[in-house]
Design an enzyme around this catalytic site. Structure first.
Site, mmCIF file in Angstrom:
data_model
loop_
_atom_site.group_PDB
_atom_site.id
_atom_site.type_symbol
_atom_site.label_atom_id
_atom_site.label_comp_id
_atom_site.label_asym_id
_atom_site.label_seq_id
_atom_site.Cartn_x
_atom_site.Cartn_y
_atom_site.Cartn_z
ATOM 1 N N HIS A 1 -7.140 -5.881 -2.603
ATOM 2 C CA HIS A 1 -5.928 -5.299 -3.183
ATOM 3 C C HIS A 1 -4.724 -5.748 -2.375
ATOM 4 C CE1 HIS A 1 -3.497 -2.367 -5.364
ATOM 5 N NE2 HIS A 1 -2.840 -2.245 -4.230
ATOM 6 N N ASP B 1 -3.127 9.320 -11.196
ATOM 7 C CA ASP B 1 -2.247 8.372 -10.502
ATOM 8 C C ASP B 1 -1.219 7.781 -11.463
ATOM 9 O OD1 ASP B 1 -1.418 6.609 -8.255
ATOM 10 O OD2 ASP B 1 -2.039 5.077 -9.686
ATOM 11 N N ARG C 1 6.964 9.463 -9.730
ATOM 12 C CA ARG C 1 7.536 9.023 -8.442
ATOM 13 C C ARG C 1 8.577 7.942 -8.644
ATOM 14 N NH1 ARG C 1 2.661 6.834 -5.705
ATOM 15 N NH2 ARG C 1 4.126 6.197 -4.124
ATOM 16 N N SER D 1 -2.454 6.566 -3.740
ATOM 17 C CA SER D 1 -2.365 5.930 -5.050
ATOM 18 C C SER D 1 -3.252 4.676 -5.096
ATOM 19 C CB SER D 1 -0.891 5.585 -5.316
ATOM 20 O OG SER D 1 -0.753 4.690 -6.368
ATOM 21 N N LYS E 1 -7.546 4.402 -6.821
ATOM 22 C CA LYS E 1 -7.964 3.450 -7.868
ATOM 23 C C LYS E 1 -9.138 2.601 -7.392
ATOM 24 C CE LYS E 1 -3.569 2.486 -8.188
ATOM 25 N NZ LYS E 1 -2.167 2.273 -8.449
HETATM 26 N N1 URA Z 1 1.003 0.387 -5.610
HETATM 27 C C1 URA Z 1 0.325 1.451 -6.074
HETATM 28 O O1 URA Z 1 -0.695 1.304 -6.732
HETATM 29 N N2 URA Z 1 0.792 2.690 -5.801
HETATM 30 C C2 URA Z 1 1.907 2.917 -5.083
HETATM 31 O O2 URA Z 1 2.258 4.048 -4.860
HETATM 32 C C3 URA Z 1 2.632 1.807 -4.598
HETATM 33 C C4 URA Z 1 2.149 0.549 -4.873
#
Ligand code: URA
Length: 434
Positions: A82, A161, A168, A183, A187
């Site tokens: 990621h 999320d 947000r 966040s 995932k």
């Molecule tokens: N990427 C994400 O998946 N979540 C965040 O809060 C910031 C960047």
């Protein structure tokens, strides 16, 4: 339990327990807690922070708000990578087929670009026919049979999320280390990853502008992984200047294809080899980093990584004629160079300005529902530390609109800064957190 008491507790800098966090996240996901209370809570978290234990509980509560994939019966070990997002970051397009060519299966659910930072799905959709909306069953079947999947996240994964992130985004609460960490990690955990390589970007073109903040985020994500029973390594990599040369969707796909044919820009190739090395070690395919690196170099050299990419595109419905002949990929009608206004050493090639200019050309979106133009973007020909002479080409702008082209040319002159004295090139990586 009442939502307002949980908000007050966080406002007063007290630590929330697991039940309170689960109550709040489940209540918000199910619509029992309204946006205004969730916004107040997110602001209290942004201002007062969370302990690693609270952040882990938050991560798991968000992950459990939807489907939890279990890949243990599908692959021996489910690995994932990621990136926290940047400019010119097409690493997944190369690293995924590269590690798959080394025998490590990888199924990845990626995202779209937002703001100045690009997204893997937008890049892959430059290839006509390529599907990024596989169902969970298709994802599992393809991972089992081909060992390689690159698709979008299904709506059933970590739905809390999706809702919280959108909130947000419009309440000034994105820039919170515990909220970003939970966040991202929710995932990864919901999608079944057992071993994760995190590429945490730092610099003007990243969410984390300073090394200190990037390190905090990286350490927190690695500790969440550990507490959730997963393995993780975080690399802290540069995003002061773009990665590689290409910024913009089809341009980045072309650069990924060149890289898979052994002709990529040196910084991007090195970045991919390092990320692949860590994935191979974490995924148990190599005993150590030097063995993993040799495997990755070989898969790039002998064409196996390219073959895996080609199979991936074909399997997901993409027309391989476009990647066999990349000049068929979407092309802009207006192409113009930006040249150096003076001689000197480059001390800044600003990733943020280049990313924003690429969005202005149409390569990205300001709002989630905006359409994008796959053809447009920018090629970056010089990097920090390079000596340039007046009149030398710095950027090539690919545009489809005369007005936007003019504006892009103007903005890009402001993306570079010169020095009369030699400047050190920027490192690719600053740290590794294990
Ligand atoms: N990427 C994400 O998946 N979540 C965040 O809060 C910031 C960047």
């Amino acid at each position: 339990m009442r939502a307002v008491d949980i908000i007050i507790k966080k406002r007063d800098r007290l630590e929330l327990n697991r039940e309170e966090i689960e109550f709040f996240i489940n209540g918000y996901a199910q619509g029992d807690i309204p946006d205004y209370q969730a916004a107040a809570w997110a602001m209290a978290v942004l201002l007062n922070g969370m302990t690693p234990r609270e952040t882990t509980d938050l991560t798991l509560a968000i992950a459990h708000s939807g489907e939890m994939l279990d890949l243990s019966g599908v692959v021996p070990i489910a690995v994932d990578k990621h990136s926290t997002g940047g400019v010119g970051d097409k690493t997944t397009l190369v690293v995924e087929p590269l590690v798959a060519a080394c025998g490590l299966p990888v199924g990845k659910m990626s995202g779209r670009g937002l703001g100045f930072s690009g997204g893997t799905l937008d890049k892959m959709e430059s290839i006509p026919g390529y599907r990024t909306n596989l169902s969970t069953q298709e994802f599992l079947d393809q991972l089992r049979t081909h060992g390689l999947v690159l698709t979008g996240q299904t709506g059933e994964l970590a739905p809390a999320d999706g809702k919280l992130y959108a909130l947000r985004d419009v309440t000034g609460t994105v820039q919170s280390i515990p909220l970003i960490a939970s966040s991202v990690m929710s995932k990864k955990i919901a999608s079944g990853a057992q071993a994760i390589v995190l590429d945490v970007k730092v610099g003007v073109g990243a969410f984390m502008p300073t090394l200190e903040e990037a390190r905090q985020l990286a350490e927190l994500m690695v500790s969440i992984a550990r507490m959730a029973g997963r393995k993780a390594v975080a690399l802290i990599s540069d995003m002061d200047q773009p990665l590689g040369q290409a910024v913009g969707n089809a341009l980045e796909v072309k650069e990924a294809i060149e890289t898979l044919h052994g002709n990529g820009p040196q910084d991007f190739v090195e970045h991919c080899l390092v990320v692949a090395t860590h994935l191979l070690v974490l995924g148990g395919k190599a005993d150590g980093e030097s063995q993993a690196r040799a495997m990755a170099e070989k898969a790039l050299r002998n064409g196996n990584a390219w073959e895996r990419f080609r199979t991936l595109v074909q399997t997901q419905g993409g027309d391989v004629a476009y990647i066999d002949h990349p000049d068929r990929l979407p092309k802009a009608t207006l192409i113009e160079a930006v040249t150096a206004q003076r001689s000197g050493y480059l001390k800044m090639v600003d990733a943020r300005i280049i990313g924003e200019t690429s969005v202005l050309l149409g390569a990205g979106r300001a709002k989630k529902e905006d359409a994008i133009d796959h053809a447009v973007g920018i090629l970056v020909h010089s990097k920090v530390g390079d000596r340039v002479v007046a009149g030398q080409m710095l950027f090539t702008v690919h545009a489809n609109n005369e007005g936007r082209l003019r504006e892009a040319l103007r903005l890009l002159h402001g993306a570079v800064q010169y020095s009369d004295r030699p400047v050190e090139p920027l490192p690719l990586f600053y740290d590794v957190i294990r």
